[in-house]
Design a protein around this motif. Structure first.
Motif, PDB file in Angstrom:
ATOM      1  N   UNK A  66      35.624  20.127 -80.258  1.00 32.07           N
ATOM      2  CA  UNK A  66      35.406  19.740 -79.080  1.00 32.07           C
ATOM      3  C   UNK A  66      35.388  20.597 -77.920  1.00 32.07           C
ATOM      4  N   UNK A  67      36.263  21.424 -77.606  1.00 33.81           N
ATOM      5  CA  UNK A  67      36.098  22.256 -76.671  1.00 33.81           C
ATOM      6  C   UNK A  67      34.934  23.172 -76.637  1.00 33.81           C
ATOM      7  N   UNK A  68      34.791  23.669 -77.835  1.00 36.45           N
ATOM      8  CA  UNK A  68      33.663  24.739 -78.161  1.00 36.45           C
ATOM      9  C   UNK A  68      32.297  24.068 -77.874  1.00 36.45           C
ATOM     10  N   UNK A  69      32.015  22.524 -78.282  1.00 35.14           N
ATOM     11  CA  UNK A  69      30.898  21.982 -77.914  1.00 35.14           C
ATOM     12  C   UNK A  69      30.630  21.816 -76.500  1.00 35.14           C
ATOM     13  N   UNK A  70      31.867  21.318 -75.940  1.00 34.69           N
ATOM     14  CA  UNK A  70      31.689  21.268 -74.277  1.00 34.69           C
ATOM     15  C   UNK A  70      31.195  22.668 -73.741  1.00 34.69           C
ATOM     16  N   UNK A  71      31.969  23.896 -74.260  1.00 30.78           N
ATOM     17  CA  UNK A  71      31.424  24.996 -73.563  1.00 30.78           C
ATOM     18  C   UNK A  71      29.998  25.356 -74.011  1.00 30.78           C
ATOM     19  N   UNK A  72      29.642  24.954 -75.246  1.00 28.97           N
ATOM     20  CA  UNK A  72      28.201  25.394 -75.386  1.00 28.97           C
ATOM     21  C   UNK A  72      27.118  24.314 -74.750  1.00 28.97           C
ATOM     22  N   UNK A  73      27.658  23.199 -74.394  1.00 28.12           N
ATOM     23  CA  UNK A  73      26.771  22.285 -73.555  1.00 28.12           C
ATOM     24  C   UNK A  73      26.672  22.911 -72.002  1.00 28.12           C
ATOM     25  N   UNK A  74      27.875  23.506 -71.589  1.00 25.03           N
ATOM     26  CA  UNK A  74      27.946  23.988 -70.165  1.00 25.03           C
ATOM     27  C   UNK A  74      26.863  25.029 -69.903  1.00 25.03           C
ATOM     28  N   UNK A  84      28.819  38.656 -87.764  1.00 28.35           N
ATOM     29  CA  UNK A  84      30.011  39.447 -88.167  1.00 28.35           C
ATOM     30  C   UNK A  84      31.159  38.293 -87.710  1.00 28.35           C
ATOM     31  N   UNK A  85      31.109  36.801 -87.962  1.00 20.14           N
ATOM     32  CA  UNK A  85      31.979  35.885 -87.696  1.00 20.14           C
ATOM     33  C   UNK A  85      32.665  35.493 -89.137  1.00 20.14           C
ATOM     34  N   UNK A  86      34.090  35.382 -89.197  1.00 25.15           N
ATOM     35  CA  UNK A  86      34.590  35.025 -90.313  1.00 25.15           C
ATOM     36  C   UNK A  86      35.186  33.764 -90.560  1.00 25.15           C
ATOM     37  N   UNK A  87      34.854  32.877 -89.782  1.00 27.73           N
ATOM     38  CA  UNK A  87      35.321  31.490 -89.986  1.00 27.73           C
ATOM     39  C   UNK A  87      34.266  30.473 -90.231  1.00 27.73           C
ATOM     40  N   UNK A  88      34.552  29.585 -91.331  1.00 29.23           N
ATOM     41  CA  UNK A  88      33.777  28.597 -91.576  1.00 29.23           C
ATOM     42  C   UNK A  88      33.313  27.579 -90.390  1.00 29.23           C
ATOM     43  N   UNK A  89      32.342  27.392 -90.257  1.00 32.21           N
ATOM     44  CA  UNK A  89      31.917  26.565 -89.134  1.00 32.21           C
ATOM     45  C   UNK A  89      32.053  25.221 -89.462  1.00 32.21           C
ATOM     46  N   UNK A  90      33.090  24.674 -88.386  1.00 38.25           N
ATOM     47  CA  UNK A  90      33.439  23.002 -88.756  1.00 38.25           C
ATOM     48  C   UNK A  90      32.172  21.842 -88.718  1.00 38.25           C
ATOM     49  N   UNK A  91      32.568  20.990 -89.250  1.00 39.31           N
ATOM     50  CA  UNK A  91      31.548  20.040 -89.292  1.00 39.31           C
ATOM     51  C   UNK A  91      31.039  19.377 -87.889  1.00 39.31           C
ATOM     52  N   UNK A  92      31.798  19.384 -86.719  1.00 38.48           N
ATOM     53  CA  UNK A  92      31.256  18.908 -85.250  1.00 38.48           C
ATOM     54  C   UNK A  92      30.320  19.897 -85.079  1.00 38.48           C
ATOM     55  N   UNK A  93      30.582  21.040 -85.114  1.00 38.38           N
ATOM     56  CA  UNK A  93      29.389  22.156 -84.701  1.00 38.38           C
ATOM     57  C   UNK A  93      28.147  21.949 -85.540  1.00 38.38           C
ATOM     58  N   UNK A  94      28.257  21.660 -86.936  1.00 38.79           N
ATOM     59  CA  UNK A  94      27.379  21.713 -87.712  1.00 38.79           C
ATOM     60  C   UNK A  94      26.331  20.490 -87.327  1.00 38.79           C
ATOM     61  N   UNK A  95      26.935  19.214 -87.134  1.00 41.26           N
ATOM     62  CA  UNK A  95      26.274  18.082 -86.882  1.00 41.26           C
ATOM     63  C   UNK A  95      25.515  18.300 -85.399  1.00 41.26           C
ATOM     64  N   UNK A  96      25.942  18.782 -84.293  1.00 43.00           N
ATOM     65  CA  UNK A  96      25.659  19.179 -83.117  1.00 43.00           C
ATOM     66  C   UNK A  96      24.482  20.269 -83.164  1.00 43.00           C
ATOM     67  N   UNK A  97      24.271  20.784 -83.950  1.00 39.46           N
ATOM     68  CA  UNK A  97      23.334  22.107 -84.166  1.00 39.46           C
ATOM     69  C   UNK A  97      22.838  21.973 -85.590  1.00 39.46           C
ATOM     70  N   UNK A  98      22.121  20.992 -85.992  1.00 37.90           N
ATOM     71  CA  UNK A  98      21.555  20.867 -87.440  1.00 37.90           C
ATOM     72  C   UNK A  98      20.540  22.024 -87.355  1.00 37.90           C
ATOM     73  N   UNK A  99      20.401  22.853 -88.515  1.00 38.19           N
ATOM     74  CA  UNK A  99      19.299  23.913 -88.548  1.00 38.19           C
ATOM     75  C   UNK A  99      19.155  24.728 -87.511  1.00 38.19           C
TER      76      UNK A  99
END
Length: 189
Positions: A66-74, A84-99
């Motif tokens: 949620x906080x990341x999506x808000x920041x991206x929208x801002x 070089x990013x080591x974490x798996x992208x969570x579903x909320x971000x995948x759904x907000x940015x498909x492809x």
């Protein structure tokens, strides 16, 4: 209107810096934000030195998204680049940015990919297996590590006496050469 990219990175940020510099004079695309999961990641200094806003997020913020999506929208982010990013992208971000999320992997997927396969671990595995080539894979992100649709691959030769460090040097050269231009093509298509 310019397309805004956010770069997610966990480490030193040489790829992120290369991408930022590539788009500095671009009329259609700009790097508008660099995010990291590590407050001590050198990528933050590199980005700030190039006048790109940065942010660090917590594990909880990442998992809920949620906080990341808000920041991206801002920041009006249109596209996300993992460098070089080591974490798996969570579903909320995948759904907000498909492809609209891509990654670069330091091997020729589907080989040497998956959880825990990053950086020097990949190059060590390539050398240990006696591979004759390695390279890079640029791919879309999905809910699994390194399994999204492949956009582009480039190869380099692995010589019998190459060390993992030498393979890493060759692979980094491919990353710096191709990643920014492939990002540009994908963002503008």
């Amino acid at each position: 209107m310019k397309k805004n990219i956010a770069i997610f990175a966990s480490g030193s940020g040489t790829n992120a810096e290369n991408i930022i510099r590539y788009f500095e004079e671009n009329d259609l695309i700009r790097v508008s934000l660099v995010l990291s999961n590590r407050s001590d990641a050198l990528v933050l200094e590199r980005a700030q030195g190039l006048h790109v806003p940065t942010a660090v997020f917590s594990k909880d913020d990442w998992q809920t998204g949620k906080a990341i999506l808000t920041l991206l929208k801002t920041h009006h982010i249109d596209f996300i680049v993992l460098a070089g990013f080591l974490l798996r992208v969570p579903l909320p971000l995948l759904h907000a940015y498909p492809n609209k999320i891509i990654n670069i992997h330091p091997a020729l997927l589907p080989n040497y990919g998956g959880k825990g396969m990053y950086g020097d671990r990949v190059h060590e595995a390539v050398v240990a297996a006696g591979e004759k080539e390695s390279g890079i894979t640029i791919h879309y992100i999905d809910e699994h590590y390194d399994e999204g649709s492949i956009i582009f691959q480039a190869q380099c030769e692995v010589l019998p006496d190459d060390s993992p460090k030498e393979v890493a040097r060759k692979v980094h050269g491919l990353e710096y050469k191709y990643y920014p231009s492939i990002i540009e093509k994908v963002v503008l298509k």
